[in-house]
Design a protein around this motif. Sequence first.
Motif, mmCIF file in Angstrom:
data_model
loop_
_atom_site.group_PDB
_atom_site.id
_atom_site.type_symbol
_atom_site.label_atom_id
_atom_site.label_comp_id
_atom_site.label_asym_id
_atom_site.label_seq_id
_atom_site.Cartn_x
_atom_site.Cartn_y
_atom_site.Cartn_z
ATOM 1 N N PHE A 211 31.458 38.597 26.032
ATOM 2 C CA PHE A 211 31.993 39.092 27.297
ATOM 3 C C PHE A 211 30.867 39.470 28.257
ATOM 4 N N VAL A 212 31.037 39.062 29.501
ATOM 5 C CA VAL A 212 30.108 39.395 30.572
ATOM 6 C C VAL A 212 30.893 40.155 31.629
ATOM 7 N N HIS A 213 30.324 41.249 32.116
ATOM 8 C CA HIS A 213 31.041 42.127 33.040
ATOM 9 C C HIS A 213 30.596 41.942 34.485
ATOM 10 N N ASP A 214 30.074 40.772 34.794
ATOM 11 C CA ASP A 214 29.651 40.474 36.161
ATOM 12 C C ASP A 214 29.859 38.983 36.393
ATOM 13 N N TRP A 215 30.629 38.644 37.434
ATOM 14 C CA TRP A 215 30.964 37.246 37.641
ATOM 15 C C TRP A 215 29.731 36.399 37.917
ATOM 16 N N LYS A 216 28.839 36.856 38.776
ATOM 17 C CA LYS A 216 27.670 36.055 39.131
ATOM 18 C C LYS A 216 26.797 35.790 37.903
ATOM 19 N N LEU A 217 26.664 36.799 37.041
ATOM 20 C CA LEU A 217 25.883 36.605 35.824
ATOM 21 C C LEU A 217 26.570 35.610 34.902
ATOM 22 N N ALA A 218 27.897 35.730 34.779
ATOM 23 C CA ALA A 218 28.629 34.790 33.931
ATOM 24 C C ALA A 218 28.477 33.365 34.449
ATOM 25 N N PHE B 119 36.099 32.441 42.942
ATOM 26 C CA PHE B 119 35.780 33.653 42.181
ATOM 27 C C PHE B 119 34.773 34.536 42.914
ATOM 28 N N ASP B 120 33.830 33.932 43.608
ATOM 29 C CA ASP B 120 32.909 34.747 44.413
ATOM 30 C C ASP B 120 33.690 35.607 45.392
ATOM 31 N N ALA B 121 34.648 34.979 46.082
ATOM 32 C CA ALA B 121 35.436 35.708 47.081
ATOM 33 C C ALA B 121 36.362 36.724 46.425
ATOM 34 N N TRP B 122 36.981 36.347 45.304
ATOM 35 C CA TRP B 122 37.963 37.247 44.671
ATOM 36 C C TRP B 122 37.281 38.488 44.101
ATOM 37 N N VAL C 49 37.051 31.361 53.135
ATOM 38 C CA VAL C 49 36.799 30.414 54.211
ATOM 39 C C VAL C 49 35.319 30.412 54.589
ATOM 40 N N GLY C 50 34.735 31.602 54.690
ATOM 41 C CA GLY C 50 33.326 31.683 55.054
ATOM 42 C C GLY C 50 32.418 30.982 54.068
ATOM 43 N N ARG C 51 32.757 31.083 52.767
ATOM 44 C CA ARG C 51 31.917 30.482 51.731
ATOM 45 C C ARG C 51 32.202 28.990 51.556
ATOM 46 N N GLY C 52 33.466 28.594 51.731
ATOM 47 C CA GLY C 52 33.866 27.265 51.286
ATOM 48 C C GLY C 52 34.080 26.208 52.335
ATOM 49 N N ILE C 53 34.090 26.576 53.609
ATOM 50 C CA ILE C 53 34.487 25.566 54.603
ATOM 51 C C ILE C 53 33.380 24.551 54.864
ATOM 52 N N ALA C 54 32.137 24.965 54.773
ATOM 53 C CA ALA C 54 31.032 24.054 55.104
ATOM 54 C C ALA C 54 30.988 22.850 54.175
ATOM 55 N N GLU C 55 31.283 23.049 52.899
ATOM 56 C CA GLU C 55 31.211 21.923 51.960
ATOM 57 C C GLU C 55 32.567 21.294 51.689
#
Length: 387
Positions: free
Chosen positions: A25-32, A51-54, A251-257
């Motif tokens: 188990f990892v308790h940080d999304w970015k680390l996981a 997941f970054d946004a959530w 939207v901010g993270r995902g619209i460019a790609e």
Amino acid sequence: MAAVLELGQAKRQARSGASGFRVEFVHDWKLAASRWNADGRATSFQHSHWFDAWYAAFQSVSPLIAIISDAATHREAALVPLVHRVHKGIGLVEFPDFGLTDYNAPLLGPGAPQDEAEARALCRALVAALRRLPEPADLLRMQKMPAVIEGRPNPLVTLGREGSCSLNGNLIEVGDDFEPYRTSIKRMQLPRSFRVFSRYPGAMFRIITEAAEATRLLDTMDAQQQARMRCLGVEFNLNEGPRAKFYRELVGRGIAEGYAIVSALTCDEAVVATALGIRRGNNLIFLRISNAGRRWSHCSPSRLIIERTMDALHKDGVREFDLSIGNYAFKHRFGAVPFPLTDVSIALGWRGIPYVLRDRAAQRLRRYPWLAERVGRARGRLSRDDE
């Protein structure tokens, strides 16, 4: 701050000699995410931008991401995104959702189970590891799970009964030529609707590619949907707090790609309709649709923006269009084919048992709609106390 179970503790707590799977188990999304090296199979929702946004928006819950690997080969089998929270004194483990994620599922790696026996072994290893967590965990709830993830069986579905969820997905598969599909939905007369709309000065359909403009359209979408829900007497909360933050982060993270898709029907007079979806490869899932109200009903703006968006993205290689969960008549008119989803509830401790019994009773009731309706009238709407 990242928090990971110490490796020795994880081995003692999570490894099952019979299962063949190791759970950490990892308790940080970015680390996981940094630890997950596989190019896993997933639905459009199991994406780093989602997941970054959530996890950034909902900071009142504790991330709890399970990384499951083959104990012998160390190949990555599955990454299961979860959260832990205490609700009414119950330690609840569930997917990162809160009503925003239509399809919850693990990411499947190269070591994912190949058959039902291996799938059950993976599930046993996961549940055993959850029962040994240092934080209180009484109930595991996994809802809205598809049976298949990019052609591979979802191992977590073996914990429940396929189709036990009250909701289902709605998928439209279109071939390389869009015109036969357009002909199949000709009863909706959408070409006529577009001609009517096109008479307005400045009328156009657009896919938005700039984050700033897309964010402004989210404000319009919020206002239009809130007005619609108010007319129906339904509560609307997507424009408040963490939910509003989530959509803007997405939207901010995902619209460019091209992961987040925002489209609009506009004219000089108004923003007539908007749509928000997410794309993964040749699949697009519609998340939200809004229109400017009764004033524009003569050109069917909500249906029109779906069809225009499908047409535009079909030219860009999309072949699967998912109208998301919920059985609304317009989805059937678009030719969407329902597919079942699965709910699972498992007691991790004795305090979770009453909730599991209630969830299973609700699932059984849904097999008999006439009985569910009578129970609902007699006792009020069944609640799962999710929030």
